[in-house]
Design a protein around this motif. Structure first.
Motif, PDB file in Angstrom:
ATOM      1  N   GLU A  15       0.820  -1.214   0.000  1.00 21.01           N
ATOM      2  CA  GLU A  15       0.000   0.000   0.000  1.00 21.01           C
ATOM      3  C   GLU A  15       0.850   1.258   0.000  1.00 21.01           C
ATOM      4  OE1 GLU A  15      -2.671  -0.455   3.275  1.00 21.01           O
ATOM      5  OE2 GLU A  15      -3.933  -1.881   2.189  1.00 21.01           O
ATOM      6  N   LYS A  16       2.032   1.189   0.563  1.00 18.25           N
ATOM      7  CA  LYS A  16       2.927   2.348   0.580  1.00 18.25           C
ATOM      8  C   LYS A  16       3.321   2.745  -0.842  1.00 18.25           C
ATOM      9  CE  LYS A  16       7.145   1.828   2.197  1.00 18.25           C
ATOM     10  NZ  LYS A  16       8.300   1.688   3.112  1.00 18.25           N
ATOM     11  N   HIS A  17       3.400   1.755  -1.733  1.00 18.07           N
ATOM     12  CA  HIS A  17       3.832   2.008  -3.112  1.00 18.07           C
ATOM     13  C   HIS A  17       2.689   1.856  -4.114  1.00 18.07           C
ATOM     14  CE1 HIS A  17       7.902   2.067  -1.653  1.00 18.07           C
ATOM     15  NE2 HIS A  17       7.741   0.877  -1.102  1.00 18.07           N
ATOM     16  N   LYS A  18       1.447   2.017  -3.661  1.00 14.82           N
ATOM     17  CA  LYS A  18       0.312   1.771  -4.551  1.00 14.82           C
ATOM     18  C   LYS A  18       0.190   2.789  -5.681  1.00 14.82           C
ATOM     19  CE  LYS A  18      -2.992   4.269  -1.712  1.00 14.82           C
ATOM     20  NZ  LYS A  18      -4.149   4.144  -0.846  1.00 14.82           N
ATOM     21  N   ASP A  19       0.767   3.966  -5.525  1.00 12.81           N
ATOM     22  CA  ASP A  19       0.645   5.001  -6.551  1.00 12.81           C
ATOM     23  C   ASP A  19       1.777   4.982  -7.570  1.00 12.81           C
ATOM     24  OD1 ASP A  19      -1.690   5.965  -5.367  1.00 12.81           O
ATOM     25  OD2 ASP A  19      -0.553   7.221  -3.977  1.00 12.81           O
ATOM     26  N   VAL A  20       2.690   4.049  -7.443  1.00 11.21           N
ATOM     27  CA  VAL A  20       3.823   3.967  -8.372  1.00 11.21           C
ATOM     28  C   VAL A  20       3.322   3.415  -9.701  1.00 11.21           C
ATOM     29  CG1 VAL A  20       6.045   2.895  -8.806  1.00 11.21           C
ATOM     30  CG2 VAL A  20       5.471   3.650  -6.504  1.00 11.21           C
ATOM     31  N   ARG A  21       3.631   4.124 -10.789  1.00 12.81           N
ATOM     32  CA  ARG A  21       3.169   3.713 -12.122  1.00 12.81           C
ATOM     33  C   ARG A  21       4.330   3.450 -13.085  1.00 12.81           C
ATOM     34  NH1 ARG A  21      -1.014   2.486  -9.952  1.00 12.81           N
ATOM     35  NH2 ARG A  21      -2.764   3.882  -9.745  1.00 12.81           N
ATOM     36  N   ASP A  22       5.519   3.905 -12.743  1.00 13.35           N
ATOM     37  CA  ASP A  22       6.676   3.747 -13.616  1.00 13.35           C
ATOM     38  C   ASP A  22       7.127   2.281 -13.617  1.00 13.35           C
ATOM     39  OD1 ASP A  22       8.975   3.948 -15.087  1.00 13.35           O
ATOM     40  OD2 ASP A  22       9.989   5.342 -13.740  1.00 13.35           O
TER      41      ASP A  22
END
Length: 99
Positions: A15-22
């Motif tokens: 959840e800490k990295h849920k916004d990573v798209r790269d």
């Protein structure tokens, strides 16, 4: 420590990295996660290393004792011996000879 706590902690990492798209960053995160899992399963990590992953656990890390010749951050205080040593090695005469 119960299995539920392990699953919750792993979920927190996801959840800490849920916004990573790269895609490159995702690959690095996956690689790091696999390495952590492999090291833990193969017991290459010490007990303390595993419990550092759980900062709010009841595992109490031992308090670090400050030695008489150290300050609170663990760095050594300059003793009189070292002061004389530095003075002798970094005097102007010696520095001029090395130039």
């Amino acid at each position: 420590m119960a299995g539920l706590q392990f699953r919750q902690r792993v979920r927190q990492e996801f959840e800490k990295h849920k916004d990573v798209r790269d895609p490159q960053i995702i690959d690095v995160l996956l690689l790091k996660g696999r390495n952590e899992l492999t090291e833990t399963l193969n017991q290459w990590k010490m007990h303390d290393h595993v419990f550092r992953f759980f900062p709010n656990s009841t595992y109490a890390q031992p308090q670090r004792k400050v030695r008489p010749d150290e300050d609170d951050s663990g760095r050594g205080k300059h003793s009189e011996f070292l002061a004389r040593f530095y003075e002798g090695n970094f005097s102007k005469e010696r520095l001029e000879n090395y130039s």
